[in-house]
Design an enzyme around this catalytic site. Sequence first.
Site, short mmCIF file in Angstrom:
data_model
loop_
_atom_site.label_atom_id
_atom_site.label_comp_id
_atom_site.label_asym_id
_atom_site.label_seq_id
_atom_site.Cartn_x
_atom_site.Cartn_y
_atom_site.Cartn_z
N ARG A 21 -10.90 -1.33 14.71
CA ARG A 21 -10.67 -0.35 13.49
C ARG A 21 -11.41 -0.69 12.49
NH1 ARG A 21 -4.33 -0.06 11.00
NH2 ARG A 21 -5.30 -2.03 10.05
N LYS B 57 0.80 -1.17 -0.16
CA LYS B 57 -0.01 0.08 -0.10
C LYS B 57 0.98 1.35 0.06
CE LYS B 57 -0.30 -0.64 5.02
NZ LYS B 57 -1.23 -1.39 5.99
N MET C 11 13.58 22.73 6.28
CA MET C 11 12.73 21.57 5.38
C MET C 11 13.89 21.06 4.38
SD MET C 11 9.83 23.01 2.81
CE MET C 11 8.65 23.68 3.97
N TYR D 10 17.77 27.40 12.72
CA TYR D 10 16.34 28.18 13.22
C TYR D 10 16.48 27.99 14.75
CZ TYR D 10 14.28 28.59 8.67
OH TYR D 10 14.10 29.04 7.31
C1 PLP Z 1 -0.61 -2.47 6.63
C2 PLP Z 1 -1.09 -3.62 6.78
C3 PLP Z 1 -0.22 -4.96 6.77
C4 PLP Z 1 1.15 -5.00 6.67
O1 PLP Z 1 1.76 -4.41 7.97
P1 PLP Z 1 3.19 -4.51 8.32
O2 PLP Z 1 3.55 -4.03 9.80
O3 PLP Z 1 3.90 -3.33 7.10
O4 PLP Z 1 3.98 -5.78 7.98
C5 PLP Z 1 -1.04 -6.24 7.04
N1 PLP Z 1 -2.29 -6.34 6.86
C6 PLP Z 1 -2.97 -5.27 7.07
C7 PLP Z 1 -4.53 -5.17 7.36
C8 PLP Z 1 -2.48 -3.87 7.09
O5 PLP Z 1 -3.25 -2.78 7.16
#
Ligand code: PLP
Length: 346
Positions: A129, A34, A292, A244
Amino acid sequence: MNPTIEINLKNLKKNWLYLNALSKKHIETGAVIKANAYGLGSNEVANALWEVGNRSFFVATTEEGILLNKILPKNRKIYILNGYDKNYKKAFIDFSLIPVINSPLNLSSFIENNKNNSMCIQIDIGMKRLGFQKDELVKYIDIIKKLNLDLVLGHLTTAVKPKNIANEKQLNNFKEIIINFPTFRKSLAASHGIFINNNYHFDLTRPGVALFGGIKDRNILNVVNIELPVLQTHFLDVGEGIGYGLTYFSKEKKKVATLAGGYADGLTRNFSNIGFLYHKKIPCPILGRISMDLVTVDITHLKEEPKKLTFIGNEQTINDLSDIANTVSHEILINLGNRYTKQYLN
Ligand SMILES: *Cc1c(COP(=O)(O)O)cnc(C)c1O
């Protein structure tokens, strides 16, 4: 020229093969890519994973799935973790995207629009969630079993701490619910879950961050290398401040290098005055606030004037950085941003 991020696809592939070897032969290893493969580029990452045998790809949004469809061969599976989205009715059908259905409402939308295609369900085993709650699932079990159910998913809250009692509790919650789906495939473990023990593996594992080196294990290899170019060097006299807000004052004369990289490039402001860049194995402390686009570091102790310093590499991995910034390696990767020129090592 913008600084370069080197993405080592060889090590990515080795990490997948290692993770795959951690579970028994008949258990599939998928890949969560993702958010543009945690920022590293989903096309290149997906192709590399395909080469080593990965066939199940998980993304968060439908748009991410549509992009993946363009580059992967047909016999892949693309799972959409955020569920069915009827705005993409045609894409779900045309590209056989597999939604992970997370609620009764999402289920009815899927059935209304797309019911002949493959789907998954996620059950909430404790994170509160996404996913069907245990009590509400009872009403839908028969309906779900008549659909093309590909996979039943659960997700752990505390797998990063393998001994935490939440893991066993959630494993038991998962087992209790999947009794209702004896003939269907199940998936529970993301990266950290794989390492708890093989009771957590079920039929398919879903590693994400571990593929990219984001887990502390001696067999997981570093995938990301970033060296930042030195733009100029100068001296900081006794009593002079730097950056800064002048948050650092020197008690002695120091030599300072200013490098092209700042919080727009993943050097989060949390690293100000506590982080390091590296010259080979020698740490160079970050002095003052990170801005930045720039960072200033102490190079007084170096014998030679460096042209570049390492931000991420074997000397300082994304795991080391997440410890310093008090976050997770996922966020370190995502924060690297879009400005680097990506260079893939095959
Ligand atoms: C992001 C995610 C993963 C992968 O998690 P990692 O900690 O990056 O291995 C697996 N399952 C779900 C549902 C996720 O949202």
